[in-house]
Enzyme design. Sequence first.
Site, PDB file in Angstrom:
ATOM      1  CD  GLU A   1      -2.934   0.887   2.439  1.00 29.20           C
ATOM      2  OE1 GLU A   1      -3.496   1.882   2.889  1.00 29.20           O
ATOM      3  OE2 GLU A   1      -3.137  -0.273   2.876  1.00 29.20           O
TER       4      GLU A   1
ATOM      5  CG  ASP B   1      -1.935   4.641   2.994  1.00 29.02           C
ATOM      6  OD1 ASP B   1      -2.599   4.152   2.085  1.00 29.02           O
ATOM      7  OD2 ASP B   1      -1.950   4.223   4.163  1.00 29.02           O
TER       8      ASP B   1
ATOM      9  CD  GLU C   1      -4.897   7.318   5.980  1.00 28.12           C
ATOM     10  OE1 GLU C   1      -5.082   7.889   7.073  1.00 28.12           O
ATOM     11  OE2 GLU C   1      -4.898   6.090   5.853  1.00 28.12           O
TER      12      GLU C   1
ATOM     13  CG  HIS D   1      -1.130   9.934   7.931  1.00 31.48           C
ATOM     14  ND1 HIS D   1      -0.600   9.923   9.199  1.00 31.48           N
ATOM     15  CD2 HIS D   1      -1.168   8.640   7.539  1.00 31.48           C
ATOM     16  CE1 HIS D   1      -0.326   8.674   9.561  1.00 31.48           C
ATOM     17  NE2 HIS D   1      -0.666   7.876   8.560  1.00 31.48           N
TER      18      HIS D   1
ATOM     19  CG  ASN E   1       2.232   4.218   6.760  1.00 34.29           C
ATOM     20  OD1 ASN E   1       3.420   3.893   6.687  1.00 34.29           O
ATOM     21  ND2 ASN E   1       1.443   3.770   7.721  1.00 34.29           N
TER      22      ASN E   1
ATOM     23  CE  LYS F   1       8.677   0.343   5.893  1.00 29.29           C
ATOM     24  NZ  LYS F   1       9.637   0.155   6.992  1.00 29.29           N
ATOM     25  CD  GLU F   2       3.003   5.467  10.871  1.00 30.42           C
ATOM     26  OE1 GLU F   2       4.219   5.458  11.173  1.00 30.42           O
ATOM     27  OE2 GLU F   2       2.185   4.646  11.307  1.00 30.42           O
TER      28      GLU F   2
ATOM     29  N   GLY G   1      -5.511  14.155  17.615  1.00 30.16           N
ATOM     30  CA  GLY G   1      -5.545  12.903  18.348  1.00 30.16           C
ATOM     31  C   GLY G   1      -6.916  12.484  18.825  1.00 30.16           C
TER      32      GLY G   1
ATOM     33  NE  ARG H   1       5.747   4.418  15.327  1.00 30.30           N
ATOM     34  CZ  ARG H   1       5.300   4.652  14.107  1.00 30.30           C
ATOM     35  NH1 ARG H   1       5.491   5.850  13.558  1.00 30.30           N
ATOM     36  NH2 ARG H   1       4.662   3.730  13.418  1.00 30.30           N
TER      37      ARG H   1
END
Length: 293
Positions: free
Chosen positions: A103, A105, A107, A120, A122, A131-132, A201, A278
């Site tokens: 995929e 992406d 967004e 956004h 990915n 992998k954003e 968020g 992260r």
Amino acid sequence: MAAFLSSSGYILLFSLMVTSLMVASAGNFYQDIQVTWGDGRGKILNNGELLTLSLDKSSGSGFQSTNQYLFGKIDMQIKFVPGNSAGTVTTYYLRSEGSSWDEIDFEFLGNLSGDPYIVHTNIFSQGKGNKEQQFYLWFDPTADFHTYSILWNAQHIVLYVDGTPIREFKNLESIGVPYPKKQSMRIYSSLWNADDWATRGGLVKTDWSQAPFTASYRNFNADNACIWRSSGSTSCSSNSNSTSSVLLSQQLDSTSKERLQWVQKNYMVYNYCADTKRFPQGLPVECTASNTS
């Protein structure tokens, strides 16, 4: 670089050139696209030249491309939900089928009136993403149509906005990083409610008094993409001189690299390759191998 950074007129001129080229070769939504869900909220209009997706409290809507592709360049002009779009997400992406899908992406996360959209991005390979990268845009994407493009070949993936690259993901299979190159993918797009996470968020919820929310699409162009055939070959296999075949080996030139650096310096708001909290055990291997674009 300084001349490029100070030249907003140059960016505008380049955007207009991209738009004019797309208009000359735009497809027809009746032929190229299938509205797949939304119970009438996805509509093809103006003899196939315009497509709209709508979202209300009952449902969103979405579509997919008629064809599947394996490499090439795909463009779409989109105008996003205006006004208070908080809680809404408009997606535009390539995706394969199955549980180990690939995929690519885009967004677009809505926001309160006057606050910027967040783009956004990915990349997934074999069902794994994480992998954003996220960006603001240097214009209001709700005021007019702008061109969002995906270049995908065996060497790299590049995401463009109005012809300006905002992200490059290189093929680093040589050091163990999975890369999407074997599975054909369709283009998908949807408009849906994600107010549990999309805006700040999830702190800002969708204001349903503003519904229906509508995103508009035009000038879909997959002329430079390789259509996947059931025989296992693509439309590029038999025409090595086509533009799409040339794109199979295209790399970023020095001007494109400058534009990419400009976007990432001025408009990137999140990069997984800089998120040490992260990844306390160490950043992903591609992040230390010159693939942070």
